[in-house]
Design a protein around this motif. Structure first.
Motif, mmCIF file in Angstrom:
data_model
loop_
_atom_site.group_PDB
_atom_site.id
_atom_site.type_symbol
_atom_site.label_atom_id
_atom_site.label_comp_id
_atom_site.label_asym_id
_atom_site.label_seq_id
_atom_site.Cartn_x
_atom_site.Cartn_y
_atom_site.Cartn_z
ATOM 1 N N VAL A 171 0.855 -1.185 0.000
ATOM 2 C CA VAL A 171 0.000 0.000 0.000
ATOM 3 C C VAL A 171 0.888 1.231 0.000
ATOM 4 O O VAL A 171 1.892 1.278 0.728
ATOM 5 N N LEU A 172 0.558 2.211 -0.824
ATOM 6 C CA LEU A 172 1.259 3.492 -0.792
ATOM 7 C C LEU A 172 0.467 4.449 0.092
ATOM 8 O O LEU A 172 -0.690 4.769 -0.198
ATOM 9 N N GLN A 173 1.087 4.881 1.172
ATOM 10 C CA GLN A 173 0.477 5.867 2.056
ATOM 11 C C GLN A 173 0.916 7.247 1.596
ATOM 12 O O GLN A 173 2.103 7.562 1.568
ATOM 13 N N VAL A 174 -0.057 8.081 1.227
ATOM 14 C CA VAL A 174 0.208 9.423 0.715
ATOM 15 C C VAL A 174 -0.276 10.429 1.757
ATOM 16 O O VAL A 174 -1.476 10.712 1.860
ATOM 17 N N ASP A 175 0.646 10.941 2.548
ATOM 18 C CA ASP A 175 0.300 11.982 3.514
ATOM 19 C C ASP A 175 0.332 13.319 2.795
ATOM 20 O O ASP A 175 1.384 13.745 2.294
ATOM 21 N N THR A 199 -4.729 15.425 5.356
ATOM 22 C CA THR A 199 -5.369 14.116 5.234
ATOM 23 C C THR A 199 -4.386 13.122 4.623
ATOM 24 O O THR A 199 -3.324 13.489 4.120
ATOM 25 N N THR A 200 -4.755 11.854 4.676
ATOM 26 C CA THR A 200 -3.918 10.779 4.157
ATOM 27 C C THR A 200 -4.728 9.915 3.209
ATOM 28 O O THR A 200 -5.861 9.542 3.513
ATOM 29 N N LEU A 201 -4.140 9.609 2.064
ATOM 30 C CA LEU A 201 -4.744 8.735 1.069
ATOM 31 C C LEU A 201 -3.956 7.438 1.034
ATOM 32 O O LEU A 201 -2.722 7.433 1.044
ATOM 33 N N TYR A 202 -4.674 6.313 1.002
ATOM 34 C CA TYR A 202 -4.054 4.997 0.911
ATOM 35 C C TYR A 202 -4.414 4.380 -0.440
ATOM 36 O O TYR A 202 -5.598 4.271 -0.788
ATOM 37 N N LEU A 203 -3.399 3.986 -1.196
ATOM 38 C CA LEU A 203 -3.600 3.442 -2.535
ATOM 39 C C LEU A 203 -2.966 2.063 -2.640
ATOM 40 O O LEU A 203 -1.811 1.874 -2.231
#
Length: 316
Positions: free
Chosen positions: A88-92, A184-188
């Motif tokens: 998973v790529l965590q995008v802060d 916010t944080t997006l998880y991809l």
């Protein structure tokens, strides 16, 4: 480490995601990257004598970059070392800033939520006050801005080939979720080696639905921390704000979108709290909010928001 990725014909892809695209930058997991983006084609920019700042690289991109598919100008991709399918790529999203003093909004026939009711093409330039953080509407309304990136995504799996940026899918892409502001944080889900993160489609402000197809479209600068997670397992994008968890559904049918977002929220609650699926389903009915993300990208979107503070483990 911190990095800067500027928009240029060499670092932008116009209209598409592609797992075979050469990375514009490679970083270590946990590095911070500032990414500059631009927005719009030649028909969406103001007259050069109108007094607005137009990022000069936008003209260069128009002149030297071929629009491969209908879609957005994306900056990237950024490869993250060690990212592999199944991770998973965590995008802060650390910061989002405006890069110009104007935006545009377009209506075109046969598009939008009411595709047959507006038969005249219209492109409106909206002046932006960078200090007041407002957009001046033509009738005098100063609209407060809440900038975010409409498109944030990783590369699709190689077998998908080259895909348009317009339809959001499992890789993220044109999510158009106005909750994904700074902080916010997006998880991809990672679908190819290096993840290959790209972003674009800057929005000054957008309502849930984005009903006429466009928001206040503008150039943005984003500062992101990109981290590889091998301790998470997701098949579809998720997000987290300082107060809420967000799950997403994307499909041509809004009913299916709602089912997807709800089903994923139930799974997330069960995983976090140890509650049964029945209890999680009940909790979603009592305090979960299903919201229409957008209705205009081919694949429509619904997201469910759940207040984090109300989630407690079964043991507690």
């Amino acid at each position: 480490m911190t990095h800067l990725l500027k928009a240029s014909p060499e670092t932008c892809a116009w209209g598409y995601f592609d797992a075979t695209l050469k990375p514009a930058l490679e970083v270590d997991s946990g590095d911070v990257v500032t990414i500059e983006t631009v927005s719009g084609g030649p028909d969406q920019i103001p007259a050069q004598d109108a007094g607005f700042h137009i990022p000069p690289e936008l003209f260069d991109i128009h002149a030297r970059s071929e629009r491969q598919l209908p879609g957005h100008i994306l900056t990237g991709p950024v490869a993250v070392k060690g990212a592999k399918p199944g991770h998973v790529l965590q995008v802060d999203i650390l910061d989002v800033k405006l890069r110009q003093d104007w935006g545009w909004n377009m209506i075109r026939p046969l598009a939008g939520t009411l595709p047959d009711e507006f038969q005249t093409y219209r492109n409106v330039i909206i002046p932006v006050d960078l200090e007041a953080m407002t957009g001046r509407m033509s009738w005098g309304l100063d609209l407060p801005l809440k900038p975010f990136f409409g498109v944030m995504g990783v590369a699709p799996p190689p077998n998908w080939g080259r895909i348009s940026t317009i339809q959001p899918r499992a890789h993220g892409g044109n999510i158009d979720n106005k909750e994904l502001v700074a902080g916010t944080t997006l998880y991809l889900p990672v679908l190819t080696e290096g993840a290959l993160f790209s972003c674009g489609d800057g929005h000054g402000v957008q309502g849930d639905g984005e009903v006429c197809v466009t928001a206040i479209e503008t150039a943005l600068e984003g500062r992101f921390r990109l981290s590889v997670r091998d301790d998470l397992k997701i098949d579809f994008p998720r997000a987290e704000t300082p107060t809420h968890l967000i799950t997403m559904g994307m499909h041509e049918d809004l009913d299916r979108c709602a089912e997807m977002a709800l089903r994923d929220m139930i799974a997330l609650i069960v995983d976090r709290t140890g509650l049964s699926r029945e209890d999680a389903y009940m909790l979603c009915s009592l305090i979960g909010d299903l919201r229409v993300t957008q209705t205009v990208n081919g694949n429509k979107g619904v997201h469910m928001m759940m207040e984090t503070a109300l989630l407690q483990s079964k043991a507690s």
